[in-house]
Design a protein around this motif. Sequence first.
Motif, PDB file in Angstrom:
ATOM      1  N   ARG A 130      -4.222   6.106   2.788  1.00 51.64           N
ATOM      2  CA  ARG A 130      -3.439   4.963   2.322  1.00 51.64           C
ATOM      3  C   ARG A 130      -4.247   4.222   1.254  1.00 51.64           C
ATOM      4  O   ARG A 130      -5.448   4.006   1.419  1.00 51.64           O
ATOM      5  CB  ARG A 130      -3.114   4.036   3.495  1.00 51.64           C
TER       6      ARG A 130
ATOM      7  N   TYR B 281       0.871  -1.169   0.000  1.00 54.44           N
ATOM      8  CA  TYR B 281       0.000   0.000   0.000  1.00 54.44           C
ATOM      9  C   TYR B 281       0.909   1.221   0.000  1.00 54.44           C
ATOM     10  O   TYR B 281       2.096   1.122   0.279  1.00 54.44           O
ATOM     11  CB  TYR B 281      -0.898   0.019   1.239  1.00 54.44           C
ATOM     12  N   ARG B 282       0.344   2.373  -0.297  1.00 51.90           N
ATOM     13  CA  ARG B 282       1.138   3.606  -0.248  1.00 51.90           C
ATOM     14  C   ARG B 282       0.295   4.743   0.298  1.00 51.90           C
ATOM     15  O   ARG B 282      -0.940   4.710   0.230  1.00 51.90           O
ATOM     16  CB  ARG B 282       1.675   3.963  -1.629  1.00 51.90           C
ATOM     17  N   GLN B 283       1.006   5.735   0.829  1.00 51.09           N
ATOM     18  CA  GLN B 283       0.331   6.913   1.363  1.00 51.09           C
ATOM     19  C   GLN B 283       1.140   8.144   1.009  1.00 51.09           C
ATOM     20  O   GLN B 283       2.310   8.267   1.396  1.00 51.09           O
ATOM     21  CB  GLN B 283       0.156   6.805   2.876  1.00 51.09           C
TER      22      GLN B 283
END
Length: 114
Positions: free
Chosen positions: A45, A37-39
């Motif tokens: 997120r 995942y990315r934020q």
Amino acid sequence: QVQLLESGGGLVQPGGSLRLSCAASISIFSINAMGWYRQAPGKERELVAVLTRGGSTNYGDSVKGRFTISRDNAKNTVYLQMNSLKSEDTAVYYCYALVHLAYWGQGTQVTVSS
């Protein structure tokens, strides 16, 4: 307790490539799903890519066709190959593993900038 060790983040120019790695402290065959995942700053997120124990994959719409998730069972490691990177890919990338609970890595920064 599952520990996830991430590596491979950094600074890259638009159009470039990076490969992230995430090594699990347990057998990958004990993990139901593993991925990334990315934020980004000021954003929630979001899913990047997930690979299930059975081999199914799921990608976020914004990375389809550019990112590829894979694994090395012998190393209990999942990889994220990121190609054709864009400035909007800049974020902290978190490794994720679903066993009985969800576990998260500490995050690795990816910055796409000229």
